[in-house]
Scaffold this motif. Structure first.
Motif, PDB file in Angstrom:
ATOM      1  N   ARG A 104      -5.153  -2.544   0.159  1.00  0.00           N
ATOM      2  CA  ARG A 104      -4.073  -3.511  -0.202  1.00  0.00           C
ATOM      3  C   ARG A 104      -3.944  -4.647   1.088  1.00  0.00           C
ATOM      4  NH1 ARG A 104      -3.672  -3.954  -5.951  1.00  0.00           N
ATOM      5  NH2 ARG A 104      -2.994  -1.605  -6.843  1.00  0.00           N
ATOM      6  N   GLY A 105      -4.381  -3.665   2.189  1.00  0.00           N
ATOM      7  CA  GLY A 105      -3.502  -4.265   2.997  1.00  0.00           C
ATOM      8  C   GLY A 105      -1.981  -3.817   3.599  1.00  0.00           C
ATOM      9  N   LEU A 106      -1.793  -2.654   2.715  1.00  0.00           N
ATOM     10  CA  LEU A 106       0.068  -2.495   2.430  1.00  0.00           C
ATOM     11  C   LEU A 106      -0.273  -1.344   4.436  1.00  0.00           C
ATOM     12  CD1 LEU A 106       0.968  -0.589  -0.531  1.00  0.00           C
ATOM     13  CD2 LEU A 106       1.661  -2.654   0.606  1.00  0.00           C
ATOM     14  N   LYS A 107       0.712  -2.202   4.546  1.00  0.00           N
ATOM     15  CA  LYS A 107       1.358  -1.698   6.242  1.00  0.00           C
ATOM     16  C   LYS A 107       2.761  -0.486   5.886  1.00  0.00           C
ATOM     17  CE  LYS A 107      -0.609  -4.291   9.329  1.00  0.00           C
ATOM     18  NZ  LYS A 107      -1.869  -5.219   8.005  1.00  0.00           N
ATOM     19  N   ASN A 108       3.516  -0.850   5.351  1.00  0.00           N
ATOM     20  CA  ASN A 108       4.379  -0.656   5.019  1.00  0.00           C
ATOM     21  C   ASN A 108       4.479   0.415   3.789  1.00  0.00           C
ATOM     22  OD1 ASN A 108       7.637   0.413   3.884  1.00  0.00           O
ATOM     23  ND2 ASN A 108       8.265  -1.747   4.469  1.00  0.00           N
ATOM     24  N   LEU A 109       4.767   1.757   3.619  1.00  0.00           N
ATOM     25  CA  LEU A 109       4.850   2.220   2.587  1.00  0.00           C
ATOM     26  C   LEU A 109       6.166   3.317   1.776  1.00  0.00           C
ATOM     27  CD1 LEU A 109       1.471   5.226   3.835  1.00  0.00           C
ATOM     28  CD2 LEU A 109       1.667   3.042   2.095  1.00  0.00           C
ATOM     29  N   GLU A 110       7.171   2.252   2.494  1.00  0.00           N
ATOM     30  CA  GLU A 110       8.758   2.327   1.572  1.00  0.00           C
ATOM     31  C   GLU A 110       8.698   2.691   0.046  1.00  0.00           C
ATOM     32  OE1 GLU A 110      12.623   0.390   2.621  1.00  0.00           O
ATOM     33  OE2 GLU A 110      11.978   0.852   4.400  1.00  0.00           O
ATOM     34  N   HIS A 111       7.704   1.399  -0.372  1.00  0.00           N
ATOM     35  CA  HIS A 111       7.923   0.938  -2.326  1.00  0.00           C
ATOM     36  C   HIS A 111       7.162   2.503  -2.852  1.00  0.00           C
ATOM     37  CE1 HIS A 111       9.556  -0.939  -5.450  1.00  0.00           C
ATOM     38  NE2 HIS A 111       7.450  -1.371  -6.466  1.00  0.00           N
ATOM     39  N   THR A 112       5.662   2.583  -2.307  1.00  0.00           N
ATOM     40  CA  THR A 112       4.962   4.297  -2.618  1.00  0.00           C
ATOM     41  C   THR A 112       5.566   5.401  -2.570  1.00  0.00           C
ATOM     42  OG1 THR A 112       2.897   2.875  -1.171  1.00  0.00           O
ATOM     43  CG2 THR A 112       2.573   4.663  -1.722  1.00  0.00           C
ATOM     44  N   LYS A 135      -2.174  12.438 -12.615  1.00  0.00           N
ATOM     45  CA  LYS A 135      -3.780  11.366 -12.479  1.00  0.00           C
ATOM     46  C   LYS A 135      -2.594  10.482 -13.117  1.00  0.00           C
ATOM     47  CE  LYS A 135      -7.874  13.808 -13.197  1.00  0.00           C
ATOM     48  NZ  LYS A 135      -8.770  14.228 -14.347  1.00  0.00           N
ATOM     49  N   ARG A 136      -2.114  10.536 -14.335  1.00  0.00           N
ATOM     50  CA  ARG A 136      -1.298   9.201 -15.002  1.00  0.00           C
ATOM     51  C   ARG A 136      -0.603   8.447 -14.063  1.00  0.00           C
ATOM     52  NH1 ARG A 136      -3.284   5.348 -17.976  1.00  0.00           N
ATOM     53  NH2 ARG A 136      -1.374   4.253 -19.185  1.00  0.00           N
ATOM     54  N   LYS A 137       0.704   9.549 -13.550  1.00  0.00           N
ATOM     55  CA  LYS A 137       1.761   9.391 -12.388  1.00  0.00           C
ATOM     56  C   LYS A 137       1.170   8.793 -10.750  1.00  0.00           C
ATOM     57  CE  LYS A 137       4.415  13.187 -13.847  1.00  0.00           C
ATOM     58  NZ  LYS A 137       5.007  14.046 -12.816  1.00  0.00           N
ATOM     59  N   LEU A 138      -0.197   9.113 -10.728  1.00  0.00           N
ATOM     60  CA  LEU A 138      -0.931   9.100  -8.767  1.00  0.00           C
ATOM     61  C   LEU A 138      -1.419   6.896  -9.915  1.00  0.00           C
ATOM     62  CD1 LEU A 138      -2.737   9.136  -6.879  1.00  0.00           C
ATOM     63  CD2 LEU A 138      -4.355  10.188  -7.951  1.00  0.00           C
ATOM     64  N   ALA A 139      -2.117   7.043 -10.764  1.00  0.00           N
ATOM     65  CA  ALA A 139      -2.787   5.897 -11.051  1.00  0.00           C
ATOM     66  C   ALA A 139      -0.920   4.496 -11.610  1.00  0.00           C
ATOM     67  CB  ALA A 139      -3.141   5.444 -12.842  1.00  0.00           C
ATOM     68  N   VAL A 140      -0.265   5.009 -11.894  1.00  0.00           N
ATOM     69  CA  VAL A 140       1.331   4.132 -12.220  1.00  0.00           C
ATOM     70  C   VAL A 140       1.752   3.964 -10.534  1.00  0.00           C
ATOM     71  CG1 VAL A 140       3.936   3.805 -12.190  1.00  0.00           C
ATOM     72  CG2 VAL A 140       2.166   5.260 -14.132  1.00  0.00           C
ATOM     73  N   VAL A 141       1.647   4.635  -9.454  1.00  0.00           N
ATOM     74  CA  VAL A 141       2.489   4.298  -7.550  1.00  0.00           C
ATOM     75  C   VAL A 141       0.892   3.948  -7.207  1.00  0.00           C
ATOM     76  CG1 VAL A 141       2.897   5.598  -5.866  1.00  0.00           C
ATOM     77  CG2 VAL A 141       3.439   7.140  -8.314  1.00  0.00           C
ATOM     78  N   THR A 142       0.022   3.715  -7.714  1.00  0.00           N
ATOM     79  CA  THR A 142      -0.829   2.792  -6.752  1.00  0.00           C
ATOM     80  C   THR A 142      -1.408   1.310  -7.672  1.00  0.00           C
ATOM     81  OG1 THR A 142      -3.150   4.114  -8.232  1.00  0.00           O
ATOM     82  CG2 THR A 142      -2.491   4.960  -6.073  1.00  0.00           C
ATOM     83  N   ALA A 143      -0.608   1.712  -8.708  1.00  0.00           N
ATOM     84  CA  ALA A 143      -0.795   0.443  -9.649  1.00  0.00           C
ATOM     85  C   ALA A 143       0.107  -0.663  -8.987  1.00  0.00           C
ATOM     86  CB  ALA A 143      -1.382   0.778 -10.909  1.00  0.00           C
ATOM     87  N   PHE A 144       1.432   0.032  -8.828  1.00  0.00           N
ATOM     88  CA  PHE A 144       2.496  -0.845  -8.137  1.00  0.00           C
ATOM     89  C   PHE A 144       2.951  -0.710  -6.875  1.00  0.00           C
ATOM     90  CE2 PHE A 144       2.696  -0.126 -13.143  1.00  0.00           C
ATOM     91  CZ  PHE A 144       1.958  -0.957 -13.276  1.00  0.00           C
ATOM     92  N   MET A 145       2.217  -0.194  -5.903  1.00  0.00           N
ATOM     93  CA  MET A 145       2.399   0.406  -4.639  1.00  0.00           C
ATOM     94  C   MET A 145       2.692  -1.030  -3.963  1.00  0.00           C
ATOM     95  SD  MET A 145      -1.254   1.522  -3.157  1.00  0.00           S
ATOM     96  CE  MET A 145      -0.730   2.541  -1.828  1.00  0.00           C
ATOM     97  N   HIS A 146       2.465  -1.937  -3.972  1.00  0.00           N
ATOM     98  CA  HIS A 146       2.463  -3.488  -3.599  1.00  0.00           C
ATOM     99  C   HIS A 146       3.604  -4.448  -3.620  1.00  0.00           C
ATOM    100  CE1 HIS A 146      -0.261  -3.806  -7.111  1.00  0.00           C
ATOM    101  NE2 HIS A 146       0.042  -5.351  -6.704  1.00  0.00           N
ATOM    102  N   ASP A 147       4.241  -3.866  -5.085  1.00  0.00           N
ATOM    103  CA  ASP A 147       5.596  -3.845  -5.156  1.00  0.00           C
ATOM    104  C   ASP A 147       5.093  -5.755  -5.951  1.00  0.00           C
ATOM    105  OD1 ASP A 147       8.503  -4.302  -6.120  1.00  0.00           O
ATOM    106  OD2 ASP A 147       8.778  -4.357  -3.762  1.00  0.00           O
ATOM    107  N   PRO A 148       3.927  -5.677  -6.525  1.00  0.00           N
ATOM    108  CA  PRO A 148       3.720  -7.053  -7.159  1.00  0.00           C
ATOM    109  C   PRO A 148       5.323  -7.496  -8.142  1.00  0.00           C
ATOM    110  CG  PRO A 148       3.060  -5.500  -8.850  1.00  0.00           C
ATOM    111  CD  PRO A 148       3.482  -4.260  -7.765  1.00  0.00           C
ATOM    112  N   GLN A 149       4.947  -9.123  -8.306  1.00  0.00           N
ATOM    113  CA  GLN A 149       5.490  -9.565  -9.315  1.00  0.00           C
ATOM    114  C   GLN A 149       5.749  -9.424 -10.244  1.00  0.00           C
ATOM    115  OE1 GLN A 149       8.742 -11.081  -8.043  1.00  0.00           O
ATOM    116  NE2 GLN A 149       8.078 -10.153  -6.379  1.00  0.00           N
ATOM    117  N   VAL A 150       4.260  -9.124 -10.985  1.00  0.00           N
ATOM    118  CA  VAL A 150       3.832  -9.305 -12.025  1.00  0.00           C
ATOM    119  C   VAL A 150       3.491  -8.324 -12.441  1.00  0.00           C
ATOM    120  CG1 VAL A 150       2.800 -10.216 -14.165  1.00  0.00           C
ATOM    121  CG2 VAL A 150       3.101 -11.529 -12.152  1.00  0.00           C
TER     122      VAL A 150
END
Ligand code: ATP
Ligand code: MG
Length: 246
Positions: A104-112, A135-150
């Protein structure tokens, strides 16, 4: 302009399966419930929104951009939690998080880190050894780690225990307060009722209802339509009603 728009989308898998002329829109800041029984077409519709599947007819848009043609641009703004998760079992949770952050090209892992703490994720072990809930929690964290708008969540709480479901509902409410637009799909009305502003119901691949959730909550009289397969079933029902009133 709507944040998500599904416009007359058809994907016919044959034998009456698929989705047909599906249309709805999700506005900015709205929590939209997408409700329907198993096999109704929720995942198929969501896969079109995400740009994973090309419609045979119609179009879907994310912030006005076509889902299929602008796939890469759209991924930056959208976070997707699939109903069935498939994680690379040979990695540890921590390695997977690192891999997704790089992708995702994420540098800041604060939201993760914020999400990991919120969902009490322990990512240290191998994914193969993790419980379904972890596993479900890991999926949640990686799905939304980039703090998307949608945020798009297909069958949002399957595999989570009641306490984590509560955390999840709070998460959805908080994200809404932060101005996010959220699409939640479920086959259980009570699962989405707590958070939704608007609800669309899909059945046999077609939208059968689309309404403001509060209208349903505040309605004092409810109208039900009962259909009977045979006249005999209808007569039996009437007889039973009369018996119970006697
Ligand atoms: N790739 C495919 N090929 C053929 N048929 C498919 C395909 N994907 C879905 N279908 C069919 O399309 C219909 C809609 O499936 P879909 O997975 O969208 O339903 P759903 O509402 O998500 O159901 P569930 O609540 O079980 O997740 C089903 O009849 C399904 O069997
Ligand atoms: Mg599904």
């Amino acid at each position: 302009m709507s944040v998500l728009e599904v416009a007359n989308v058809t994907k016919d898998y044959g034998h009456g399966r698929g989705i047909f002329e599906v249309s709805f829109a999700v506005e900015k800041g709205e929590v939209f419930g997408f409700l329907g029984p198993n096999g109704a077409g929720k995942t198929t519709t969501i896969r079109h929104i995400m740009g994973f599947s090309k419609p045979q007819k119609g179009q879907t848009f994310v912030n006005g951009r076509d889902s299929w043609q602008k796939y890469y641009e759209n991924q930056k703004e959208i976070g997707y939690l699939p109903g069935e998760i498939a994680l690379p079992e040979s990695l540890t949770g921590t390695q997977f998080i690192k891999m997704m952050a790089e992708l995702r090209g994420l540098k800041n892992l604060e939201h993760t880190e914020y999400l990991s703490e919120k969902f009490q994720l322990d990512a240290t072990g191998g994914i193969k050894q993790m419980s379904l809930g972890m596993k479900r929690k890991l999926a949640v964290v990686t799905a939304f780690m980039h703090d998307p708008q949608v945020l798009v969540l297909d069958e949002r709480t399957s595999g989570l225990d009641p306490m984590m479901q509560e955390v999840f509902i709070n998460f959805v409410k908080e994200e809404k307060q932060r101005g996010k637009t959220i699409l939640l799909s479920s086959h259980i009305f009570s699962e989405i009722d707590a958070t939704c502003d608007r609800i669309a119901i899909i059945k046999d691949g077609r939208i059968v209802s689309n309404f403001v959730a509060d209208d349903l909550r505040h309605q004092e009289t409810k109208t039900f339509k009962l259909e009977f397969k045979t006249a005999a079933d209808y007569q039996a029902f009437i007889a039973q009603c009369q018996n119970s009133r006697a």
